[in-house]
Every structure is written in structure tokens, then in C-alpha cells.
Write a protein that holds these residues in place. Structure first.
Motif, PDB file in Angstrom:
ATOM      1  N   LEU A  10      73.256  21.270 -31.993  1.00 54.08           N
ATOM      2  CA  LEU A  10      73.349  20.390 -30.833  1.00 54.08           C
ATOM      3  C   LEU A  10      74.243  20.939 -29.730  1.00 54.08           C
ATOM      4  O   LEU A  10      75.199  21.665 -30.003  1.00 54.08           O
ATOM      5  CB  LEU A  10      73.904  19.027 -31.268  1.00 54.08           C
ATOM      6  N   ILE A  11      73.925  20.528 -28.519  1.00 58.21           N
ATOM      7  CA  ILE A  11      74.784  20.760 -27.361  1.00 58.21           C
ATOM      8  C   ILE A  11      75.147  19.383 -26.806  1.00 58.21           C
ATOM      9  O   ILE A  11      74.274  18.532 -26.639  1.00 58.21           O
ATOM     10  CB  ILE A  11      74.061  21.585 -26.273  1.00 58.21           C
ATOM     11  N   HIS A  12      76.427  19.190 -26.537  1.00 54.36           N
ATOM     12  CA  HIS A  12      76.920  17.937 -25.966  1.00 54.36           C
ATOM     13  C   HIS A  12      77.456  18.282 -24.579  1.00 54.36           C
ATOM     14  O   HIS A  12      78.389  19.070 -24.460  1.00 54.36           O
ATOM     15  CB  HIS A  12      78.037  17.337 -26.829  1.00 54.36           C
ATOM     16  N   ARG A  13      76.846  17.689 -23.549  1.00 55.27           N
ATOM     17  CA  ARG A  13      77.246  17.978 -22.171  1.00 55.27           C
ATOM     18  C   ARG A  13      77.276  16.670 -21.389  1.00 55.27           C
ATOM     19  O   ARG A  13      76.689  15.673 -21.805  1.00 55.27           O
ATOM     20  CB  ARG A  13      76.285  18.978 -21.538  1.00 55.27           C
ATOM     21  N   PRO A  14      77.960  16.657 -20.252  1.00 56.67           N
ATOM     22  CA  PRO A  14      78.024  15.421 -19.475  1.00 56.67           C
ATOM     23  C   PRO A  14      76.634  14.903 -19.098  1.00 56.67           C
ATOM     24  O   PRO A  14      75.706  15.691 -18.853  1.00 56.67           O
ATOM     25  CB  PRO A  14      78.814  15.830 -18.228  1.00 56.67           C
ATOM     26  N   LEU A  15      76.515  13.595 -19.064  1.00 58.74           N
ATOM     27  CA  LEU A  15      75.277  12.953 -18.592  1.00 58.74           C
ATOM     28  C   LEU A  15      75.139  13.186 -17.095  1.00 58.74           C
ATOM     29  O   LEU A  15      76.117  13.089 -16.350  1.00 58.74           O
ATOM     30  CB  LEU A  15      75.322  11.450 -18.852  1.00 58.74           C
ATOM     31  N   VAL A  16      73.928  13.493 -16.654  1.00 60.06           N
ATOM     32  CA  VAL A  16      73.632  13.699 -15.239  1.00 60.06           C
ATOM     33  C   VAL A  16      72.409  12.858 -14.877  1.00 60.06           C
ATOM     34  O   VAL A  16      71.650  12.433 -15.748  1.00 60.06           O
ATOM     35  CB  VAL A  16      73.402  15.198 -14.908  1.00 60.06           C
ATOM     36  N   LYS A  49      72.121   3.343 -13.660  1.00 62.94           N
ATOM     37  CA  LYS A  49      73.416   2.659 -13.585  1.00 62.94           C
ATOM     38  C   LYS A  49      74.322   3.061 -14.745  1.00 62.94           C
ATOM     39  O   LYS A  49      75.536   3.203 -14.572  1.00 62.94           O
ATOM     40  CB  LYS A  49      73.225   1.146 -13.547  1.00 62.94           C
ATOM     41  N   VAL A  50      73.744   3.243 -15.929  1.00 62.55           N
ATOM     42  CA  VAL A  50      74.529   3.687 -17.083  1.00 62.55           C
ATOM     43  C   VAL A  50      75.118   5.071 -16.804  1.00 62.55           C
ATOM     44  O   VAL A  50      76.308   5.316 -17.050  1.00 62.55           O
ATOM     45  CB  VAL A  50      73.673   3.709 -18.372  1.00 62.55           C
ATOM     46  N   ILE A  51      74.313   5.975 -16.292  1.00 57.86           N
ATOM     47  CA  ILE A  51      74.789   7.332 -15.998  1.00 57.86           C
ATOM     48  C   ILE A  51      75.888   7.292 -14.935  1.00 57.86           C
ATOM     49  O   ILE A  51      76.917   7.978 -15.064  1.00 57.86           O
ATOM     50  CB  ILE A  51      73.617   8.240 -15.593  1.00 57.86           C
ATOM     51  N   GLU A  52      75.711   6.485 -13.919  1.00 57.21           N
ATOM     52  CA  GLU A  52      76.745   6.353 -12.883  1.00 57.21           C
ATOM     53  C   GLU A  52      78.036   5.791 -13.476  1.00 57.21           C
ATOM     54  O   GLU A  52      79.135   6.264 -13.163  1.00 57.21           O
ATOM     55  CB  GLU A  52      76.238   5.475 -11.736  1.00 57.21           C
ATOM     56  N   ARG A  56      81.745   7.666 -13.791  1.00 52.89           N
ATOM     57  CA  ARG A  56      83.030   7.090 -13.348  1.00 52.89           C
ATOM     58  C   ARG A  56      84.060   7.194 -14.479  1.00 52.89           C
ATOM     59  O   ARG A  56      85.241   7.456 -14.229  1.00 52.89           O
ATOM     60  CB  ARG A  56      82.857   5.640 -12.906  1.00 52.89           C
ATOM     61  N   GLN A  57      83.608   7.000 -15.718  1.00 52.92           N
ATOM     62  CA  GLN A  57      84.529   7.147 -16.857  1.00 52.92           C
ATOM     63  C   GLN A  57      85.053   8.578 -16.951  1.00 52.92           C
ATOM     64  O   GLN A  57      86.228   8.784 -17.252  1.00 52.92           O
ATOM     65  CB  GLN A  57      83.837   6.768 -18.161  1.00 52.92           C
ATOM     66  N   TYR A  58      84.183   9.553 -16.731  1.00 54.89           N
ATOM     67  CA  TYR A  58      84.645  10.945 -16.748  1.00 54.89           C
ATOM     68  C   TYR A  58      85.777  11.128 -15.737  1.00 54.89           C
ATOM     69  O   TYR A  58      86.797  11.746 -16.030  1.00 54.89           O
ATOM     70  CB  TYR A  58      83.528  11.923 -16.380  1.00 54.89           C
ATOM     71  N   ALA A  59      85.570  10.606 -14.530  1.00 52.72           N
ATOM     72  CA  ALA A  59      86.555  10.767 -13.460  1.00 52.72           C
ATOM     73  C   ALA A  59      87.853  10.018 -13.766  1.00 52.72           C
ATOM     74  O   ALA A  59      88.948  10.549 -13.528  1.00 52.72           O
ATOM     75  CB  ALA A  59      85.970  10.291 -12.129  1.00 52.72           C
ATOM     76  N   GLU A  60      87.748   8.801 -14.285  1.00 50.75           N
ATOM     77  CA  GLU A  60      88.922   7.966 -14.518  1.00 50.75           C
ATOM     78  C   GLU A  60      89.657   8.297 -15.821  1.00 50.75           C
ATOM     79  O   GLU A  60      90.882   8.220 -15.880  1.00 50.75           O
ATOM     80  CB  GLU A  60      88.523   6.489 -14.549  1.00 50.75           C
ATOM     81  N   ASN A  61      88.911   8.649 -16.874  1.00 54.69           N
ATOM     82  CA  ASN A  61      89.507   8.804 -18.204  1.00 54.69           C
ATOM     83  C   ASN A  61      89.385  10.205 -18.781  1.00 54.69           C
ATOM     84  O   ASN A  61      89.837  10.459 -19.889  1.00 54.69           O
ATOM     85  CB  ASN A  61      88.861   7.806 -19.171  1.00 54.69           C
ATOM     86  N   ASN A  62      88.711  11.085 -18.066  1.00 54.63           N
ATOM     87  CA  ASN A  62      88.502  12.467 -18.502  1.00 54.63           C
ATOM     88  C   ASN A  62      87.754  12.564 -19.829  1.00 54.63           C
ATOM     89  O   ASN A  62      87.925  13.528 -20.576  1.00 54.63           O
ATOM     90  CB  ASN A  62      89.828  13.224 -18.554  1.00 54.63           C
ATOM     91  N   ILE A  63      86.957  11.535 -20.112  1.00 55.84           N
ATOM     92  CA  ILE A  63      86.128  11.523 -21.324  1.00 55.84           C
ATOM     93  C   ILE A  63      85.087  10.421 -21.151  1.00 55.84           C
ATOM     94  O   ILE A  63      85.212   9.575 -20.277  1.00 55.84           O
ATOM     95  CB  ILE A  63      86.989  11.313 -22.609  1.00 55.84           C
TER      96      ILE A  63
END
Length: 177
Positions: A10-16, A49-52, A56-63
């Protein structure tokens, strides 16, 4: 967010945003939502909306939750990962790290959830230095309850949600701290 985790398969990468159709295809399946409030998505805009929200969680919580891709085919099989829960209360808790995953039905029972879980726990405990991680599952979701137990989560208690549905609360403590 530029984190990418790899496991054997598997590869785990940010949702886009380009994941929206695959995410929607997974989330519109009633079987996928059997133990998730019985609310399959009806419009692709819900997945967008889920991806957006996750971005935002990536930006706010770095995860946050990550797209999980099958190396062999490049297919989006679902999402996995760590989320910092600070936007609601779950079982009387907020401001905690939660591990979770959701896979498309055709990828169930192939060991992907276990493989991803092991990788994310390693990342959370050894890279992020999280003290403890929680997870919660529908009490009747035997497969997910089994995966969490198999990767080292400890069952803490059953609890009802606001609609009276019983959930299981799980926790694992970082033994390397």
C-alpha cells in the motif's frame, strides 16, 4: 501535506480532489455504511466536502485521514490514518488522536486494514510521539473490532451514541514513551 507512507502492498498519501470519484464510489455503497450511521452518500459533492475537510485537518493538525492506494494497480482502495479529534465529543472525549479506516467493499478481507493499521501506529507512536491513540467502532462490526484487537488496541468500554447505538471504545498506549 507531503507525507507519504508505504507498506508492502500500500501507499498512503494525502487525499486530493481528484480522489473524489473513487471516494464517492466507496461512500455511496450501503454495505460500507452498514456500521457507519447508515448514511451512504448520494452526491459526489459530499465526497468533495470530505476531502476539503480533511485538507483543513492537514493544515490545522498536521495529520488526517490519507488516501490508501494499492501499489500493484494504483487503485484507490479507501482511506486510513490518524485524525486529531477536536471538532466533536466522542464517548466524553475531545482533543484526542483517533485511528480509523474505511475501505471499499471489494478490498475487504485481504489484510489491507491490518497492514495499514500497523504502519499508522508505527508512524503515530515513533514519528509523532503520540502518548495514546483511540479508536471507536460499531459494537456489531466484528471485522473492524478484530483488526483493532489484532494490532494491539485494548477494548476499554461500550458506550451509546446520541441515538442509542452501541459503540466500542479502544485505546493503545505508546509503550516506547
Amino acid at each position: 501535506m507531503n507525507l507519504v507512507l508505504e507498506t508492502e502492498r500500500l501507499i498512503h498519501r494525502p487525499l486530493v480532489l481528484s480522489d473524489a470519484q473513487a471516494l464517492f464510489d466507496m461512500n455511496k455503497n450501503p454495505e460500507v455504511h452498514k456500521y457507519l450511521w447508515q448514511k451512504p452518500e448520494k452526491e459526489i459533492e459530499e465526497s468533495i466536502k470530505v476531502i476539503e475537510y480533511v485538507n483543513r485537518q492537514y493544515a490545522e493538525n498536521n495529520i488526517g485521514r490519507f488516501a490508501t492506494i494499492l501499489k500493484e494497480t494504483g487503485e484507490f482502495i479507501g482511506w486510513t490514518g490518524i485524525k486529531f479529534v477536536n471538532d466533536h465529543v466522542e464517548n466524553g472525549n475531545t482533543n484526542f488522536y483517533d485511528y480509523g479506516y474505511r475501505l471499499a467493499e471489494k478490498f475487504w478481507n485481504k489484510g489491507y486494514a491490518t497492514e495499514a493499521s500497523i504502519a499508522w501506529l508505527d508512524y503515530g507512536f515513533n514519528k509523532m510521539k503520540i502518548d495514546k491513540m483511540n479508536a471507536y467502532t460499531h459494537a456489531e462490526n466484528g471485522a473492524s473490532n478484530h483488526v483493532l484487537q489484532k494490532v494491539g488496541f485494548n477494548f476499554m468500554e461500550d458506550y451509546p451514541d446520541t441515538e442509542g447505538v452501541i459503540w466500542k471504545w479502544w485505546q493503545i498506549v505508546n509503550s516506547g514513551q
